[in-house]
Design an enzyme around this catalytic site. Sequence first.
Site, mmCIF file in Angstrom:
data_model
loop_
_atom_site.group_PDB
_atom_site.id
_atom_site.type_symbol
_atom_site.label_atom_id
_atom_site.label_comp_id
_atom_site.label_asym_id
_atom_site.label_seq_id
_atom_site.Cartn_x
_atom_site.Cartn_y
_atom_site.Cartn_z
ATOM 1 N N GLU A 99 -15.805 20.976 4.848
ATOM 2 C CA GLU A 99 -16.936 19.989 5.122
ATOM 3 C C GLU A 99 -17.994 20.080 4.066
ATOM 4 O OE1 GLU A 99 -16.201 22.694 7.398
ATOM 5 O OE2 GLU A 99 -16.820 22.074 9.320
ATOM 6 N N CYS B 185 -15.312 35.378 9.144
ATOM 7 C CA CYS B 185 -16.298 34.685 8.610
ATOM 8 C C CYS B 185 -17.300 34.090 9.983
ATOM 9 C CB CYS B 185 -15.531 33.228 7.811
ATOM 10 S SG CYS B 185 -14.483 32.440 8.971
ATOM 11 N N PHE C 148 -7.180 24.047 11.522
ATOM 12 C CA PHE C 148 -8.173 23.922 12.843
ATOM 13 C C PHE C 148 -8.600 22.220 12.980
ATOM 14 C CE2 PHE C 148 -8.210 27.949 10.748
ATOM 15 C CZ PHE C 148 -8.477 28.787 11.882
ATOM 16 N N PHE D 155 -21.169 25.723 8.856
ATOM 17 C CA PHE D 155 -20.331 26.886 9.115
ATOM 18 C C PHE D 155 -20.570 27.707 7.716
ATOM 19 C CE2 PHE D 155 -16.547 29.182 9.055
ATOM 20 C CZ PHE D 155 -16.419 29.555 10.545
ATOM 21 N N SER E 123 -6.669 28.171 7.275
ATOM 22 C CA SER E 123 -6.354 29.332 7.179
ATOM 23 C C SER E 123 -4.936 29.750 7.113
ATOM 24 C CB SER E 123 -6.714 30.562 8.441
ATOM 25 O OG SER E 123 -8.212 30.330 8.411
ATOM 26 N N HIS F 177 -8.775 30.808 3.152
ATOM 27 C CA HIS F 177 -9.623 30.406 4.314
ATOM 28 C C HIS F 177 -10.414 29.139 3.574
ATOM 29 C CE1 HIS F 177 -8.078 33.719 6.873
ATOM 30 N NE2 HIS F 177 -8.317 34.346 5.955
ATOM 31 N N GLU G 90 -11.196 33.343 13.020
ATOM 32 C CA GLU G 90 -11.938 33.350 11.971
ATOM 33 C C GLU G 90 -11.514 34.442 11.085
ATOM 34 O OE1 GLU G 90 -15.371 31.974 14.968
ATOM 35 O OE2 GLU G 90 -15.305 31.810 13.054
ATOM 36 N N SER G 91 -10.568 33.872 10.269
ATOM 37 C CA SER G 91 -9.908 34.838 9.270
ATOM 38 C C SER G 91 -8.872 35.593 9.466
ATOM 39 C CB SER G 91 -11.066 35.532 8.176
ATOM 40 O OG SER G 91 -12.034 34.562 7.940
#
Lengths: 413, 413
Positions: free
Chosen positions: B283, B96, B259, B14, B265, B279, B81-82
Site C-alpha cells: 500500500e 510483522c 493476501f 499496516f 509472502s 514479505h 504474518e510472516s
Amino acid sequence: MTDTLASDIAQAPFEGPEKLLEIWFAESPAHVPDAVDPKDPGRTGLRAVPRSVWEDMLDIVKCKVLSVVEGAELDAYLLSESSLFISPHRLILKTCGTTLNLLGLPRILAIAREQANLPTVHRCFYSRKSFMFPERQHGPHRDWKYEVEFLDAIFDNGAAYTVGKMNGDHWLLYMTGAAAPPSRSSKTPRSVPRPLDLKERTDSTIEILMSDLAPDARAPFLSAPTDLSPMEHAQALSESIGIASIFPASETVLDAYSFTPCGYSSNALIGSDGYFTIHVTPEAGWSYASFECNVPVPAAHASGAVSDARPDLKTLIRRVARIFQPGRLSVTLFVSSDEDEDEDELSAVEAAQKAFKAALTLPDKLEHVNGAGEAEDGGGVVNGAQKVCYRRTDKINYEFEGYELAFASFELC
Amino acid sequence: MTDTLASDIAQAPFEGPEKLLEIWFAESPAHVPDAVDPKDPGRTGLRAVPRSVWEDMLDIVKCKVLSVVEGAELDAYLLSESSLFISPHRLILKTCGTTLNLLGLPRILAIAREQANLPTVHRCFYSRKSFMFPERQHGPHRDWKYEVEFLDAIFDNGAAYTVGKMNGDHWLLYMTGAAAPPSRSSKTPRSVPRPLDLKERTDSTIEILMSDLAPDARAPFLSAPTDLSPMEHAQALSESIGIASIFPASETVLDAYSFTPCGYSSNALIGSDGYFTIHVTPEAGWSYASFECNVPVPAAHASGAVSDARPDLKTLIRRVARIFQPGRLSVTLFVSSDEDEDEDELSAVEAAQKAFKAALTLPDKLEHVNGAGEAEDGGGVVNGAQKVCYRRTDKINYEFEGYELAFASFELC
C-alpha cells in the site's frame, strides 16, 4: 571537580563524563573572512572575540574560566568544569558535572555570526558517554532524546547515533552533515585568491574515557593543594605521574589545576594548533578520567623510531591507561577521510582498531623491565610494573560523509 | 498483510517491518541430543516437535500457519504474518504487523527444554527496523526499551544496539553472548563421540529492508487473487516478477501466498538448509518489502562465473532492489567470524560493504542492454531498463564475539 565542602564528597556523586560540543564555522583557519587581511596575525575569526564575551556565554553553561594559555593558533581555557578551546574557525566546549553545555550553543552561534562574521556552521559535533547519574542532569541533558530534539531544532541535517551497548556503557554522538558550499559571489571573501594551505587539514580526535580507576591511580588526585597553589600542585602532580610527558616535554605547554577537596584538570598545547586535555574525578564510587587529543599520531611507528618523538597511537593509549588504570574504558578515534575507499589497503579506522587492541590486550614489554620509565617507549610511566590485561567488549566502525569513527570498549580481564 | 476488509486499506496503516527472533539451542544440527541416535533421520531436535505444539505458541504471538514446506534439514512455515523456520538446533520467528513476537519466547524456551531436551540457549538474536507506526504496537513492542527489558529479564548476557541514525531510519539488535560451554559429564550427550562435521558451520544472514517502493513495483502486489487460489496467484506473480529466479530455479522450492485485499509472502528452500523469505506490504503510504536469506554467497564471483550458479552478493542485492525499487533501503550482513583478524586482508564485512555499494551506487550494465533479463547476471529482472541511483547514507561495521555485522543504508539520489 568544582570546589565543594569536604563533607559533601560522600553525599553528592559527581558526574565526571563530559558533554563535548565541537563547532566548525569554516574548514580551516584560512577560511575565516578576516584571514586574508588580519588586523592581528593569528587572532582572526573566533580568536578576535574578547574573552569577556565567551565568559558571558559560559555563565549560561554554568562554568567559569580558571586560566588560559594562548598558542600560535589556539586559545585553551581551563574551566571550573573542564575546558574551552578557541581557534579562528572552530570552538570546542567540554563540560562535566551538571553544566548546561547545549544551552550555550545558541549564544555561541550568535557570537560567531555577529562578532566574527561567521554566519554558517560548517559542521557541528556533540557527543558524550552515557551518564552515571542521569537523574541529576538538568534541561536538555536529562535525556539523550531531549538533547537530540534540542539540536534538531537548530540544525536541519543532523544525525544521532548510539555507539555501543544501549543496555551498558555507550557513547552518544550527534553530527551535522557537511554544509553545502556557499555560492560564490564577488562580495564574499571566498572569491579572493586563497593561500596554498586552504586544502582542508586532516582532522583527528582521539578520546579515551576511563571509569573505575584503580585506588593507586586515584590516590594522587585525592589530596587537595595546601602549601602550593592549585596550579603549582597540579603542575607537580602532572610531572610526577607522567601527564607532562605523554607528549615530548619540549613541545608541551601544560596548564593544570588541582581542585579542593579533590579532582584535577589540565589543558596542554602541543605545537601550533594541537591540544590534549585531561579531567579526573578521583572519588571511589564514581571515579572517572578522560583524555582527549587532536594531535595526529601514526597508528604505529616504524621500528627504530626515536623515543623523543611523538608517540604512536598504541604508545599513546598505553601511557594514558597506565596513568589511570581504569577498570573499564572506551577509545574513539574520529578522523576526516578522503573518500578514497576503493583501495584494498587497511583503512584508517581498521589501523586504529589494531592499535587500540594491541595497546590494551597484548603483553606490554614494560612489564618485564626493572624500574618504570625505562622501557623502549620512554613515556611517562609510573605503573608499568603492574600486570594488567583488558578484553575488548565492543568494536564498531562508522563511515560518515567526510569522517570515519573507530570505537572500541575494553574491560579488565 | 492479513486478510481485512477492502474498505480498511486506507484507514488502517499496516506495520510491514518485522520483528525477527532467532534462537540457537545448539551450534549445529549435529549438536542436538538425539543427533547421535535419531528415530527419524533429519527430524531431530526441534524438528521432532509436533506442528500443533508450534501452533499453540503462535496463538500467543497472534498468527496462524498458512502453509509449510519441509526440506532435508529445515521446515519453513508461511504464517498469516510472516514466517517460522524450524531446524533441529535453531528456530527463526519473523512476524510483522502488531504481532506479539517476544511473548512467544518463554513458550519456545519451554518447548525446547521439555520436548527437545534442549535446556540452554546457545545464542539468541532479536532485531527489527524502527517501526513506522510505533504507537500501534502492543506489549513489550511499544518501545525498544521495553523489548530490551523483556529480553534482559530472560538472558543475563544480552547486549542491545541501535544501528544507524537514532533520529532517522535505524535497525535495532539484541544479541546474547556465546553461552559458556557446559561442563562435560558422562550424563550429557556431549560426552559421546561426535561426527566429523561438528565444527560450527559458517552462519550468514543477509537482510534487505526496503521502504517507499515505486508504484510500478507495488502494482503487481495490489491485486487480490480472484480466479486463482492465494497460492496459485502468488506462484504466478513470483515467476513473472523474478522472485522465483533470484536463486537458480533448479534448487528453489518456493511457497508463496497472496493476501486479500493485498500483500504477499513467500518462503523459499534453497538446498538442504538454506532459505530466503520475502514479505511485501504494497500500500502507498506505508509500502515495505523485506528480503532475508541465510544462503552464503560470495562477495563477488570471479569473472567468467556461469550465470546459472548462485548469485554473488552484488548480483543478489541488485536482483532484489530491481524487483522492489525502494526509495530507501538498508542492507545488513550478519556473519559468523573466525576471530582471525590479524591478517591484513579485507575482512568479510568490508568485502560485503564493497558489494553493497557496488550493487546500489555503480552503473548497472543491465541499463545499457535492450530487453530486460538479457544481462550478464541472467537474473530475474523486470525493471532493468529503469535508471536508478542510490547514495549511501550510513555505513557501520560491528565486531561481536563470534560474529561480524555490516550495515549500510541507502536512499535514491
